[in-house]
Design a protein around this motif. Structure first.
Motif, mmCIF file in Angstrom:
data_model
loop_
_atom_site.group_PDB
_atom_site.id
_atom_site.type_symbol
_atom_site.label_atom_id
_atom_site.label_comp_id
_atom_site.label_asym_id
_atom_site.label_seq_id
_atom_site.Cartn_x
_atom_site.Cartn_y
_atom_site.Cartn_z
ATOM 1 N N GLY A 688 11.707 24.941 -35.320
ATOM 2 C CA GLY A 688 11.781 24.151 -34.093
ATOM 3 C C GLY A 688 10.416 24.018 -33.450
ATOM 4 N N LYS A 698 13.705 15.311 -31.218
ATOM 5 C CA LYS A 698 15.114 15.403 -31.601
ATOM 6 C C LYS A 698 15.339 16.534 -32.596
ATOM 7 C CE LYS A 698 18.963 12.628 -33.331
ATOM 8 N NZ LYS A 698 19.400 11.287 -33.823
ATOM 9 N N LEU A 699 14.452 16.618 -33.615
ATOM 10 C CA LEU A 699 14.565 17.684 -34.604
ATOM 11 C C LEU A 699 14.302 19.044 -33.972
ATOM 12 C CD1 LEU A 699 14.940 18.642 -37.515
ATOM 13 C CD2 LEU A 699 12.495 18.158 -37.907
ATOM 14 N N THR A 701 14.836 19.932 -30.860
ATOM 15 C CA THR A 701 16.019 20.297 -30.061
ATOM 16 C C THR A 701 17.129 20.824 -30.950
ATOM 17 O OG1 THR A 701 15.471 18.619 -28.397
ATOM 18 C CG2 THR A 701 17.744 19.407 -28.456
ATOM 19 N N GLU A 702 17.339 20.159 -32.076
ATOM 20 C CA GLU A 702 18.390 20.590 -33.002
ATOM 21 C C GLU A 702 18.113 21.994 -33.534
ATOM 22 O OE1 GLU A 702 20.190 19.360 -37.395
ATOM 23 O OE2 GLU A 702 18.932 17.937 -36.283
ATOM 24 N N ARG A 703 16.858 22.250 -33.936
ATOM 25 C CA ARG A 703 16.502 23.580 -34.469
ATOM 26 C C ARG A 703 16.658 24.677 -33.410
ATOM 27 N NH1 ARG A 703 17.055 22.835 -39.736
ATOM 28 N NH2 ARG A 703 15.320 21.759 -40.781
ATOM 29 N N ARG A 705 18.559 24.652 -30.792
ATOM 30 C CA ARG A 705 19.973 24.867 -30.477
ATOM 31 C C ARG A 705 20.671 25.655 -31.587
ATOM 32 N NH1 ARG A 705 21.894 19.097 -27.718
ATOM 33 N NH2 ARG A 705 21.186 19.606 -25.603
ATOM 34 N N GLN A 706 20.295 25.392 -32.838
ATOM 35 C CA GLN A 706 20.853 26.178 -33.945
ATOM 36 C C GLN A 706 20.490 27.659 -33.781
ATOM 37 O OE1 GLN A 706 19.006 23.946 -37.186
ATOM 38 N NE2 GLN A 706 21.022 23.245 -37.891
ATOM 39 N N ARG A 709 22.473 29.260 -30.823
ATOM 40 C CA ARG A 709 23.860 29.613 -31.156
ATOM 41 C C ARG A 709 23.921 30.940 -31.913
ATOM 42 N NH1 ARG A 709 23.976 23.969 -32.411
ATOM 43 N NH2 ARG A 709 25.236 22.808 -30.882
ATOM 44 N N CYS A 723 14.580 30.729 -26.809
ATOM 45 C CA CYS A 723 15.144 29.419 -27.134
ATOM 46 C C CYS A 723 15.395 28.596 -25.873
ATOM 47 C CB CYS A 723 16.457 29.587 -27.902
ATOM 48 S SG CYS A 723 16.275 30.225 -29.579
ATOM 49 N N LEU A 727 13.694 24.953 -25.076
ATOM 50 C CA LEU A 727 14.496 23.777 -24.742
ATOM 51 C C LEU A 727 14.110 23.234 -23.367
ATOM 52 C CD1 LEU A 727 17.949 24.974 -26.114
ATOM 53 C CD2 LEU A 727 16.669 22.982 -26.923
ATOM 54 N N LEU A 798 23.277 23.901 -24.434
ATOM 55 C CA LEU A 798 23.865 23.256 -25.603
ATOM 56 C C LEU A 798 24.499 21.912 -25.279
ATOM 57 C CD1 LEU A 798 25.563 26.329 -27.328
ATOM 58 C CD2 LEU A 798 23.439 25.204 -27.996
#
Length: 800
Positions: A688, A698-699, A701-703, A705-706, A709, A723, A727, A798
């Motif tokens: 990320g 976008k990528l 944010t996805e990393r 958030r993964q 979690r 994290c 974010l 999230l």
């Protein structure tokens, strides 16, 4: 439909389900009017907290609030006096029955049914509304004919039973009969004691038990209640066990022959009859250290203040004394008798002095009143009375169980205290231990204190402490592997459950003058659960224990080298790089001399972390490279993967994006061969950061958030908060500074609690708008974020 056992008549389900205490009635009326708690609070000009407490039965409203509630709940004017009296506890909730159904209630002046057979109580009954409600429902259940209130001595069983009985008089038109068994010293005298209450004499021939049963069976048939108080001392092992068992079979015979009868009993030990329903009583509710608002809403506080004001009419507690008052109630875990005993000293000692004396000796908790039963004149007297209920094996196990802190499971109790399941069940039935969540048990704090004194007197304290320490060292060694397995989330929670036991074991291990082998065991315990201290946010505590242990440890041992490595890693989280470097360099030296490849690699890898945070790319790169080479020789895929991920993250932060991508992808491939969620989250976070550095929002944010979690699943406070901050920076870069401020504040609050500081020289900072960084902490969103719970912060990150 409910069938009356005595008369064969029926009553509607509505009547059976009628609210049993005022707070429950309020809730029903509010719902009938389709009001939320917030709406009712607004109508009555009070707080939602107040409505919540009233509905839970933990407080009575003031007269003024009762009047406002009457208007808000649309109580007819002719019924408002009745309503206010019920609100103040002067009438039972049954007088409100017709109001809830839309009719007219009985006049407020109508006398409530009374019984001349209950002892008169001379002090106000405080709290216990949820217990009264639950017990009332049990008494109304046709299947429940024998109900026993159990709990340790001094917990308030007798007072609760009398209060319960007094409120059930409409249910028992045949009368309520109270039998005190305190002065009876043999089970054979139960029959005469019960007969005396019913004014039955045994002047002729015949079996007394048969005469009693026939006398009660010949009554009018109206439901009646028999309250048997203080049964426990009649349940102990006697010289005539068969005779004792025969006597206690009287109770089921009575219930079989006299269908109009219900029996309510109080006992420190369950009676163990098939007909028996049990209700375990615990201490009164008390606040946490930070709960200073409306202290008197907590029953433990209210009881202390009431008893204190009996002795000292002008007694008041200043805000500065609130923490000490709370501490007193916490030390004695809300036990009513102990609260009353502590309160008797307010005319002599300050609250601070009272709290101090409780911690020093239980002799302090004694009564100066002449008209108090001998067994209630001190906590030690209560314990001595209960101690007689135990066999020698049970008393020995109980003393050893007192070593545990925060509860124990059966396996631990067996290993440390020699507690078999039958003995544990017996101690549970006699109210010496109590059930906790997840199959755990524990001792009340005051029982523990008394049992520890007995353990010391017997000369077994040190041996039991040693056994307790060895058990948790063994558990920690098992955890070291499990905290990196597919069950790691479960094991982090398991260690969290045992945190207080681990503290007790370490306290014993590092006692000044402890032998070297005990110190080594303590350091082994800390190091074996290395991940736990950071993952669950106990960084400062971990450092403190390590400092204590290292000052006593032998200079050249592998245990010391591992402890130094862990200390350096935890200290680095607080940005103390110089101390971290010193600790880690010593760990490297020792592990090299002892030729331990894994410890050496771990220490070098952690040194790389320190140099990375310190801003020294070359040293960090060299340390990571050396540790990676050792890890590859050792062959552990998780260690290799984490080392590659750290190397890749280093290269991201210094702008070597192509090299970073290679390291990170290879590292993730190694980690995914293992079940380690923490490693996967760490690597995804680094990917990320790479995406963020390349401007791929976008990528990134996805990393992030993964990774969030995974860290949330583990409860990893440090990585989780990181994290959230990353974010937040993406939100700030993309123009949503309000959301960014909220997330950043929530992350900072988590880090402050955990003892972790986000390094100010982190390259992620440089990508955030400078104006936002300077003003974020001044915004309203920052204040909102600081108040967010962990669950709220993660859900917000999230979803937005």
């Amino acid at each position: 439909m409910r069938t009356s056992e005595s008369q064969g008549t029926t009553s509607s389900g509505d009547e059976e389900d009628f609210p049993l205490y005022f707070g429950e009635w309020i809730k029903c009326r509010r719902q009938e009017l389709d009001l939320t708690q917030e709406q009712l609070a607004k109508l009555a000009s009070c707080s939602v907290f107040a409505i919540r407490k009233i509905e839970m039965g933990e407080r009575h409203p003031s007269r003024q609030l009762a009047e406002l509630l009457a208007k808000s709940l649309q109580i007819p004017s002719e019924n408002q006096i009745t309503f206010i009296k019920a609100a103040r506890g002067e009438l039972s909730a049954t007088c409100l029955r017709s109001i809830l159904r839309g009719g007219i209630s009985q006049p407020a002046g109508d006398p409530q049914p009374t019984s001349g057979y209950l002892p008169r109580t001379l002090t106000q009954f405080i709290g216990r509304q949820p217990e009264l409600s639950a017990l009332s429902k049990l008494l109304q259940d046709p299947q429940c004919s024998l109900l026993t209130i159990t709990g340790p001595g001094g917990i308030g069983k007798t007072r609760l039973a009398i209060e319960l009985a007094s409120k059930q008089q409409p249910m028992f038109p045949g009368g309520i009969y109270y039998v005190s068994l305190d002065s009876i010293n043999s089970p054979e005298f139960i029959v005469p004691a019960v007969a005396e209450v019913f004014e039955l004499t045994f002047s002729g021939g015949g079996d007394p038990e048969d005469l009693l049963i026939n006398h009660l069976a010949d009554r009018s048939g109206q439901p009646f209640l028999l309250l048997l108080d203080n049964l426990e001392h009649l349940l102990v092992h006697s010289s005539y066990p068969c005779e004792k068992e025969e006597i206690f079979l009287l109770l089921p015979r009575l219930l079989e022959r006299v269908p109009a009868l219900k029996i309510l009993a109080t006992s420190r030990e369950r009676i163990n009859l098939r007909e028996e329903w049990l209700f375990e009583l615990h201490g009164l509710p008390f606040p946490l250290h930070t709960q200073f608002d409306r202290l008197e809403d907590f029953s433990a506080i209210a009881l202390f203040l009431q008893r204190a004001r009996q002795l000292k009419v002008n007694f008041v507690v200043t805000p500065e004394e609130y923490p000490r008052l709370i501490e007193i109630c916490q030390l004695i875990e809300g036990m009513p008798l102990a609260i009353e005993l502590a309160a008797t000293w307010v005319d002599v000692l300050s609250l601070n002095e009272i709290a101090l004396e409780i911690t020093k000796s239980l002799d302090f908790l004694s009564n100066r009143f002449r008209n108090v039963p001998e067994r209630h004149r001190s906590i030690k007297a209560v314990f001595a009375h209960s101690w007689k209920l135990l066999s020698n094996d049970e008393s020995g196990v109980l003393c050893r169980l007192a070593i545990f802190r925060g509860g124990f499971q059966h396996q631990a109790a067996e290993k440390v205290a020699g507690a078999s399941l039958p003995i544990l069940m017996s101690l549970l039935s006699k109210s010496f231990i109590q059930h906790l969540e997840n199959g755990r048990c524990d001792l009340h704090a005051l029982i523990r204190q008394c049992a520890l004194e007995k353990l010391r007197e017997a000369g077994h304290f040190e041996a039991t402490c040693d056994q307790h320490l060895r058990y948790f060292v063994s558990l920690a060694r098992c955890a070291q592997k499990m905290l990196r397995s597919e069950q790691q989330a479960e094991w982090f929670s398991k260690i969290e459950q045992e945190h207080n036991n681990i503290r007790a074991a370490l306290e014993w291990a590092f006692t000044p003058g402890a032998p070297p082998d005990r110190v080594e065991e303590g350091l082994c315990l800390i190091s074996s659960i290395d991940r736990y201290w950071a993952v669950r946010g106990h960084i400062r505590e971990g450092v403190t224990w390590l400092e204590r242990g290292l000052q006593f440890s032998e200079k050249m041992s592998l245990t010391r080298a591992k402890a130094l490595r862990l200390a350096g890693w935890l200290v680095n989280h607080g940005n103390d790089s110089q101390t971290a470097i010193r600790l880690l360099q010593e760990s490297v030296v020792i592990s090299r001399q002892l030729n331990d490849v894994v410890c050496q690699a771990d220490a070098l890898d952690t040194l790389g972390d320190v140099f990375w945070r310190h801003g020294d790319f070359a040293k960090a790169r060299d340390c990571y490279a050396e540790s990676l080479e050792l890890y590859r020789k050792e062959g552990n895929p998780l260690s290799i993967g984490l080392s590659l991920a750290s190397t890749g993250r280093l290269h991201v932060d210094y702008g070597y994006y192509q090299e970073a991508e290679l390291f990170l992808n290879e590292g993730l491939a190694f980690i995914e061969r293992t079940p380690d969620l923490r490693g996967r989250g760490y690597c995804l976070n680094a990917l990320g950061r790479l995406a963020l550095a390349r401007g791929e929002m976008k990528l990134a944010t996805e990393r992030f958030r993964q990774a969030l979690r995974l860290n949330y699943e583990l409860g990893h406070m440090v990585d989780l908060s990181e994290c959230l901050q990353e974010l937040a920076i993406i939100k700030a870069i993309t123009g949503d500074e309000n959301c960014a401020s909220l997330l950043w504040a929530a992350a900072t609050a988590i880090q402050n609690r955990s003892g972790f500081n986000f390094p100010m020289n982190d390259t992620v900072y440089s990508q955030a708008p400078a104006s936002w960084l300077q003003t974020a902490s001044l915004s309203e969103e920052w204040k909102e974020g600081e108040k967010m719970s962990l669950d709220q912060a993660v859900a917000y990150a999230l979803e937005t």
